[in-house]
Design a protein around this motif. Structure first.
Motif, PDB file in Angstrom:
ATOM      1  N   THR A 244       0.854  -1.202   0.000  1.00 54.76           N
ATOM      2  CA  THR A 244       0.000   0.000   0.000  1.00 54.76           C
ATOM      3  C   THR A 244       0.888   1.250   0.000  1.00 54.76           C
ATOM      4  OG1 THR A 244      -0.036  -0.060   2.365  1.00 54.76           O
ATOM      5  CG2 THR A 244      -1.906  -1.102   1.239  1.00 54.76           C
ATOM      6  N   THR A 245       0.253   2.427  -0.032  1.00 58.27           N
ATOM      7  CA  THR A 245       1.031   3.674  -0.101  1.00 58.27           C
ATOM      8  C   THR A 245       1.969   3.809   1.094  1.00 58.27           C
ATOM      9  OG1 THR A 245      -0.996   4.555  -1.015  1.00 58.27           O
ATOM     10  CG2 THR A 245       0.754   6.137  -0.599  1.00 58.27           C
ATOM     11  N   ALA A 246       1.475   3.456   2.279  1.00 60.26           N
ATOM     12  CA  ALA A 246       2.305   3.617   3.480  1.00 60.26           C
ATOM     13  C   ALA A 246       3.534   2.725   3.392  1.00 60.26           C
ATOM     14  CB  ALA A 246       1.492   3.272   4.714  1.00 60.26           C
ATOM     15  N   GLY A 247       3.339   1.486   2.906  1.00 60.96           N
ATOM     16  CA  GLY A 247       4.466   0.560   2.768  1.00 60.96           C
ATOM     17  C   GLY A 247       5.472   1.091   1.780  1.00 60.96           C
ATOM     18  N   LEU A 248       4.955   1.654   0.682  1.00 60.06           N
ATOM     19  CA  LEU A 248       5.833   2.182  -0.349  1.00 60.06           C
ATOM     20  C   LEU A 248       6.662   3.354   0.190  1.00 60.06           C
ATOM     21  CD1 LEU A 248       6.638   2.040  -3.315  1.00 60.06           C
ATOM     22  CD2 LEU A 248       4.790   3.625  -3.830  1.00 60.06           C
ATOM     23  N   ALA A 249       5.993   4.198   0.991  1.00 55.84           N
ATOM     24  CA  ALA A 249       6.692   5.365   1.555  1.00 55.84           C
ATOM     25  C   ALA A 249       7.867   4.909   2.413  1.00 55.84           C
ATOM     26  CB  ALA A 249       5.727   6.196   2.380  1.00 55.84           C
ATOM     27  N   ALA A 250       7.705   3.740   3.063  1.00 59.61           N
ATOM     28  CA  ALA A 250       8.768   3.234   3.940  1.00 59.61           C
ATOM     29  C   ALA A 250      10.005   2.809   3.161  1.00 59.61           C
ATOM     30  CB  ALA A 250       8.242   2.062   4.750  1.00 59.61           C
ATOM     31  N   MET A 251       9.859   2.688   1.842  1.00 64.63           N
ATOM     32  CA  MET A 251      10.994   2.258   1.019  1.00 64.63           C
ATOM     33  C   MET A 251      11.956   3.398   0.699  1.00 64.63           C
ATOM     34  SD  MET A 251      10.883  -0.775   0.415  1.00 64.63           S
ATOM     35  CE  MET A 251       9.780  -1.921   1.110  1.00 64.63           C
TER      36      MET A 251
END
Ligand code: ATP
Ligand code: MG
Length: 625
Positions: free
Chosen positions: A226-233
């Motif tokens: 999800t967007t939040a997971g992607l931001a963590a990258m």
């Protein structure tokens, strides 16, 4: 004379035009060939970037000239990841390139997929419930909830689903190093409940995928996020913008977020700070910023000031300046003794060790030798004798006068400290009772009245000033500077650090290379670095470069005892050593070689950040040089 007039051949206009055009074309062609030949002889950009060779092996790539790489793909990762979750992995392993390929998923398919998933989970739930398999039920319930929430968020456009593929390239200079790094990387990911696998027989395609060219060659291994997971990258965005405790230090160089510094924290093994940087990079300003701001939160500091550059700040903060000059006693008595708070008695044996090590240092400098066994025995005997003369024994009451009296204008009983023996007493005992002529004549140089006689006096220096600055800038003579450093460092260890204090304290050693020149003073730093934490003390050490420090055998032990490292600008000559020594990620190299004053890399535990240390206008008035 016969004149033959040649008749001019007149061509039709169209023919003339065609011939002219042909000529122009030919000219252009020739020029082009010329141009092409010219550029053919220049090195192309690609030949500068491309490796000398690319040889694909089963699970790694050899790229010539000691360059090896292994490409992994992230197979499994936990359901919840936070911003910066890859930071410590990168910081531990060093040279690792991470490539994240992102594709946005078609919303209609996502909703369909999620609905299907929820239905499947619900039917599993019913099945397990019927079978009485209650163990799995709460896990299924959680999953149903989480997928439903995701579906809802996507439906109302609050979130999106992405397909992502994470490839990691580990770089190394030898196959052995590559294998070691790979193992470490796998272990680090395993610690985070993740699994990575090398891409067997696909290393070359995988290599292309790690380049920033948006190559999507290997189509499997995509994962949903999800967007939040992607931001963590993203490697730069950090939520841990700063430590809340401690002092404000500066701003993150990339995000501009404020950064605090606290080294007395449970996450770190010790509170010591080591600062490295070329001249003018901002070492002293950094130290002064830390000392000044920590004074505001009631921390104390003792500063060994070789250049006299901490005097203005100490004055401004109301601290005490001890100006060490030739022939003038500074109020530190080598033979002053106190009750050892840890042991509960008067530790004369430790004093013997202390005096012996100072004498050894003196003899070393004067006669280029160490103490002989008989001299060691004589020193021990003489130290015991000077305390015996004053009736000072192991007993804790023996350092006080028996009768009361007036002390600082007040009538007091029982806690007036006796006059302590001095170096003069020691010298007398050596001369008259022990009759050691050699040592006696050397020691006579250090008696009151001589240029070196600055520590042959009663103690007057109090340790309760918030900042004590020993300004030794006027001591230029090599032997004298050594003696002063030796005694002051002993005082710091045995007096400043020995007292029980509620407040945290710093021992500051700027221009630390002065102390690395000699074994005894290097010993002091090592001892300080090792023992500091127990005493609520932190060492702040600043020096120009690592190689200078590594002249001392203890350097590595000392740096290993500094869990906080501040690297200011580094020279081109020393950068590789620094990168290797601190196992820094490759991107840091450019920051360090191009840093402006105050820009630094802060290594705290395993965490690496780029920071600009800020000074307020008020501070800059007395901390810049
Ligand atoms: N954080 C900062 N912000 C702005 N300017 C700074 C900062 N730190 C240092 N400077 C500037 O750089 C100058 C030199 O700094 P400083 O004396 O701390 O260098 P140094 O590394 O201790 O050098 P040396 O090795 O010669 O002692 C300062 O006088 C100041 O003008
Ligand atoms: Mg300096």
């Amino acid at each position: 004379m016969l004149q033959i007039k040649r008749e001019r051949k007149i061509r039709p206009y169209k023919k003339r035009k065609r011939i002219k055009e042909k000529k122009i074309e030919l000219h252009k062609k020739r020029r082009k060939i010329k141009d092409e030949n010219f550029f053919d002889n220049q090195p192309q950009l690609i030949s500068l970037l491309a490796p000398e060779v690319i040889q694909e092996k089963q699970d790694y790539i050899y790229m010539g000239d000691d360059k090896y790489a292994r490409i992994f793909v992230l197979m499994f990762y936990p359901s919840y990841i936070g911003i910066g979750w890859l930071d410590d992995i990168l910081n531990t392993i060093g040279d690792v390139d991470i490539s994240t390929q992102v594709q946005i998923a078609d919303e209609r398919n996502v909703i369909k997929y999620l609905t299907h998933k929820v239905t499947k989970l619900q039917s599993d739930y019913l099945l397990f419930e019927k079978q009485g398999n209650i163990e799995e039920l709460h896990k299924l319930e959680e999953n149903i909830q989480s997928f439903e929430e995701m579906r809802r968020n996507i439906q109302i456009n609050n979130d999106k689903l992405f397909f992502i593929k994470i490839t990691l390239r580990v770089n190394a200079t030898s196959l052995k190093e590559l294998n070691e790094k790979s193992k470490l990387l796998r272990d680090e990911f395993a610690n985070k409940s993740c699994e990575i696998r090398p891409l067997y027989f696909k290393q070359l395609d995988a290599l292309k995928e790690t380049l920033p060219l948006n190559n999507n060659i290997i189509s499997d291994n995509n994962r949903n996020m999800t967007t939040a997971g992607l931001a963590a990258m993203f490697p730069i965005a950090r939520t841990k913008s700063s430590v809340k405790e401690g002092i404000y230090l500066g701003r993150d160089l990339f995000t501009g977020l404020p950064m605090n510094l606290e080294t007395f924290t449970q996450g770190l093994a010790n509170a010591n700070i080591a600062i490295f940087g070329v001249p003018g990079s901002g070492k002293s300003v950094t130290v002064k910023t830390i000392v000044g701001r920590t004074a505001l939160i009631n921390r104390r500091a003792a500063i060994l000031d070789v250049e006299g550059e901490y005097v203005a700040q100490t004055e401004k903060l109301g601290g005490r300046i001890i100006k060490v000059r030739q022939s003038i006693p500074v109020g530190i008595n080598l033979f002053d003794i106190d009750i050892d708070e840890d042991e509960g008695f008067i530790d004369i044996d430790s004093k013997i060790t202390e005096i012996r090590s100072i004498m050894n240092g003196i003899i070393n400098k004067y006669e280029n030798r160490t103490l002989k066994p008989n001299e060691i025995a004589d020193i021990e005997q003489a130290v015991r004798e000077v305390y015996r003369e004053k009736e000072i024994t192991k007993d804790r009451d023996s350092i006080y006068e028996k009768e009361g009296g007036k002390y600082e204008g007040v009538i007091t009983f029982g806690n007036i400290k006796k006059k302590m023996p001095t170096l003069t007493d020691f010298h007398r005992v050596m001369k008259e009772k022990i009759r050691n002529k050699g040592l006696t004549s050397t020691i006579s140089n250090f008696l009151n009245g001589n240029t070196l006689g600055i520590f042959d006096c009663q103690s007057t220096l109090k340790i309760n000033d918030q900042i004590i600055c020993f300004d030794i800038s006027e001591i230029k003579d090599e032997i004298m500077r050594y003696y002063v450093c030796l005694v002051l460092t002993t005082w710091i260890t045995n007096k400043y650090m020995a007292t029980k204090e509620r407040n945290k304290r710093y021992v500051v050693v700027d221009e630390a290379w002065n102390l690395f020149k000699n074994k005894e003073t290097s010993d002091f730093l090592e001892n300080l670095a090792r023992r500091a934490r127990k005493k609520k003390v932190a060492m702040i050490l600043a020096t120009q470069n690592l190689s200078e420090m590594r002249q001392s055998n203890q350097a590595e032990a000392i740096i290993n005892c500094c869990d906080t490292i501040i690297l200011l600008k580094q020279s081109i000559g020393s950068i590789d050593e620094i990168m290797k020594f601190f196992k820094l990620p490759s991107g840091v190299k450019e920051i360090l070689t191009k840093a402006r004053p105050g820009e630094c890399i802060l290594i705290r535990g395993g965490d690496v950040r780029a920071i600009k240390i800020d000074m307020t206008k008020f501070e800059s008035e007395f901390i810049t040089t």
